[in-house]
Design a protein around this motif. Structure first.
Motif, PDB file in Angstrom:
ATOM      1  N   ASP A 277     -27.936  30.975 -57.316  1.00 28.58           N
ATOM      2  CA  ASP A 277     -26.498  30.891 -57.059  1.00 28.58           C
ATOM      3  C   ASP A 277     -25.673  31.082 -58.329  1.00 28.58           C
ATOM      4  O   ASP A 277     -24.559  31.610 -58.269  1.00 28.58           O
ATOM      5  CB  ASP A 277     -26.162  29.536 -56.421  1.00 28.58           C
ATOM      6  N   THR A 278     -26.210  30.689 -59.477  1.00 25.08           N
ATOM      7  CA  THR A 278     -25.478  30.864 -60.730  1.00 25.08           C
ATOM      8  C   THR A 278     -25.324  32.345 -61.059  1.00 25.08           C
ATOM      9  O   THR A 278     -24.245  32.798 -61.469  1.00 25.08           O
ATOM     10  CB  THR A 278     -26.203  30.135 -61.871  1.00 25.08           C
ATOM     11  N   ILE A 279     -26.388  33.126 -60.893  1.00 26.00           N
ATOM     12  CA  ILE A 279     -26.294  34.574 -61.096  1.00 26.00           C
ATOM     13  C   ILE A 279     -25.310  35.182 -60.109  1.00 26.00           C
ATOM     14  O   ILE A 279     -24.498  36.051 -60.466  1.00 26.00           O
ATOM     15  CB  ILE A 279     -27.686  35.219 -60.967  1.00 26.00           C
ATOM     16  N   LEU A 280     -25.342  34.728 -58.880  1.00 20.47           N
ATOM     17  CA  LEU A 280     -24.441  35.266 -57.859  1.00 20.47           C
ATOM     18  C   LEU A 280     -22.986  34.960 -58.178  1.00 20.47           C
ATOM     19  O   LEU A 280     -22.103  35.782 -57.910  1.00 20.47           O
ATOM     20  CB  LEU A 280     -24.821  34.713 -56.486  1.00 20.47           C
ATOM     21  N   ARG A 281     -22.713  33.798 -58.765  1.00 15.97           N
ATOM     22  CA  ARG A 281     -21.339  33.480 -59.167  1.00 15.97           C
ATOM     23  C   ARG A 281     -20.834  34.476 -60.201  1.00 15.97           C
ATOM     24  O   ARG A 281     -19.684  34.933 -60.135  1.00 15.97           O
ATOM     25  CB  ARG A 281     -21.259  32.053 -59.728  1.00 15.97           C
ATOM     26  N   GLY A 327     -25.358  38.481 -48.882  1.00  9.56           N
ATOM     27  CA  GLY A 327     -24.514  39.358 -48.084  1.00  9.56           C
ATOM     28  C   GLY A 327     -24.221  40.710 -48.704  1.00  9.56           C
ATOM     29  O   GLY A 327     -23.443  41.492 -48.139  1.00  9.56           O
ATOM     30  N   TYR A 328     -24.845  41.039 -49.840  1.00 16.35           N
ATOM     31  CA  TYR A 328     -24.644  42.363 -50.423  1.00 16.35           C
ATOM     32  C   TYR A 328     -25.366  43.401 -49.549  1.00 16.35           C
ATOM     33  O   TYR A 328     -26.555  43.255 -49.255  1.00 16.35           O
ATOM     34  CB  TYR A 328     -25.210  42.425 -51.838  1.00 16.35           C
ATOM     35  N   ASP A 329     -24.645  44.442 -49.142  1.00 20.17           N
ATOM     36  CA  ASP A 329     -25.257  45.434 -48.262  1.00 20.17           C
ATOM     37  C   ASP A 329     -26.075  46.444 -49.067  1.00 20.17           C
ATOM     38  O   ASP A 329     -26.114  46.411 -50.305  1.00 20.17           O
ATOM     39  CB  ASP A 329     -24.199  46.120 -47.399  1.00 20.17           C
ATOM     40  N   ASP A 330     -26.729  47.371 -48.366  1.00 17.01           N
ATOM     41  CA  ASP A 330     -27.635  48.307 -49.015  1.00 17.01           C
ATOM     42  C   ASP A 330     -26.918  49.198 -50.015  1.00 17.01           C
ATOM     43  O   ASP A 330     -27.460  49.500 -51.091  1.00 17.01           O
ATOM     44  CB  ASP A 330     -28.344  49.172 -47.967  1.00 17.01           C
ATOM     45  N   ALA A 331     -25.698  49.626 -49.672  1.00 15.25           N
ATOM     46  CA  ALA A 331     -24.964  50.517 -50.571  1.00 15.25           C
ATOM     47  C   ALA A 331     -24.635  49.810 -51.881  1.00 15.25           C
ATOM     48  O   ALA A 331     -24.788  50.387 -52.972  1.00 15.25           O
ATOM     49  CB  ALA A 331     -23.687  51.015 -49.890  1.00 15.25           C
TER      50      ALA A 331
END
Length: 350
Positions: A277-281, A327-331
């Protein structure tokens, strides 16, 4: 093989191999190793290559620095003096020889343009950009720069964190902003102009804020930081402020998110218990300020303490899984993993 393949903005494999014995240590990459990068890990984790840094180390007490950066009261690591030109050149030649040997062994292909990067990504060899972290091996009259370009140099950080005749970097200081002292010297300004002329990408990761703004004024290329993070999430001197991120966006530049724990953790500590989660932030913040076409990865593998769950490139599968679950999509995944690097390099080398 994992898709999309990851092309990474920074690693210190060449320094690791130099310290392990030089060219003779290359065979250790053929099997799983104690380091972050090896060939089995590249296959298992879908690591397609990246920026292979040539770095001239200082003599430091690593254990004392680590202890200070794990404490509770913040830290301000002292920076040692500039490395003189001749010792710096010897280190550069040693690491250049290692990179050449890696290519001769078929483990990497040193790429000089984006077409070569595209052709190499996904092959049996890692795609490698020759990068230099600090310009101490180059003369103030730019002697040596043209030769390094002819030998494959395509990315250069004018300084590492210590001060040099080219400018001033950011110390390892927490909490702190990057507005620390003077920026580029006259020689540093000439270096920026000459890199622009040759088509050598300038890396702003270790420059202090004054130097950052001088490069922004002098350079006609996109502003790029190969391995940095968001100051808004972790107020470390090495991280980029929102004003800097906005300037990078205005030039259609790029930031590679560093995985170094001290730059990721909001408390600035150099400890490996960093959750995904820290990387995602950091990624969310970078994408918000820069847009999804201007963010990638700049791990600092083999050069920094990284999260325990990312300590080998074989584990990049875990990173992709965290991105997908977020939730990051393939593109967007493909952009973050390699397309954004190829886009900005095409502009930087044109």
């Amino acid at each position: 093989m994992q898709y999309p393949l990851i092309f990474d903005g920074h690693n210190d494999l060449l320094t690791r191999l130099m310290q392990a014995g030089g060219v003779g240590a290359i065979d250790t990459l053929l099997q799983s190793s104690d380091g972050a990068i090896d060939m089995p890990g590249a296959e298992a984790g879908g690591f397609g290559g990246g920026f292979f840094a040539i770095w001239v180390p200082s003599e430091i007490d690593a254990s004392a620095n680590t202890a200070a950066m794990q404490g509770d009261d913040g830290y301000d690591m002292p920076l040692l003096p500039e490395v003189p030109m001749e010792p710096a050149r010897r280190v550069v030649e040693t690491q250049m020889a290692i990179l050449t040997a890696l290519e001769e062994h078929g483990l990497v292909r040193v790429c000089r343009n984006v077409n070569e990067l595209r052709d190499t990504l996904g092959s049996s060899a890692m795609a490698a950009i020759c990068h230099m972290e600090g310009a101490e091996a180059i003369g103030t009259d730019m002697s040596g720069l043209g030769d390094l370009y002819a030998r494959g140099l395509r990315s250069l950080g004018p300084v590492w964190s210590r001060p040099t005749r080219f400018g001033h970097g950011v110390p390892f200081r927490y909490p702190s902003g990057p507005d620390i002292g003077p920026g580029l010297t006259e020689a540093g300004q000439r270096l920026v102009t000459e890199c622009d002329r040759l088509g050598i990408m300038l890396d702003l990761s270790h420059l202090n804020e004054a130097g950052f703004w001088e490069v922004a004024r002098l350079s006609h290329r996109p502003l790029v930081a190969t391995h940095s993070a968001a100051h808004a999430v972790c107020p470390h001197a090495r991280n980029l402020t929102d004003a800097q991120l906005d300037a990078i966006a205005e030039t259609d530049g790029m930031v590679g998110l560093a995985f170094a724990c001290a730059f990721l953790r909001p408390d600035g500590k150099m400890r490996p218990d960093v959750v995904p989660d820290t990387i995602l932030r950091h990624l969310d913040h970078l994408i918000t300020r820069l847009g999804e076409d201007r963010v990638g990865f700049g791990s600092d593998f083999d050069g920094a303490l990284v999260p325990y769950w990312l300590d080998n490139i074989a584990h990049l599968t875990r990173l992709r899984r965290a991105l997908k679950d977020h939730g990051y999509d393939d593109a967007l995944m493909e952009k973050l993993c390699h397309r954004n690097w190829f886009r900005v390099l095409e502009k930087s080398w044109a």
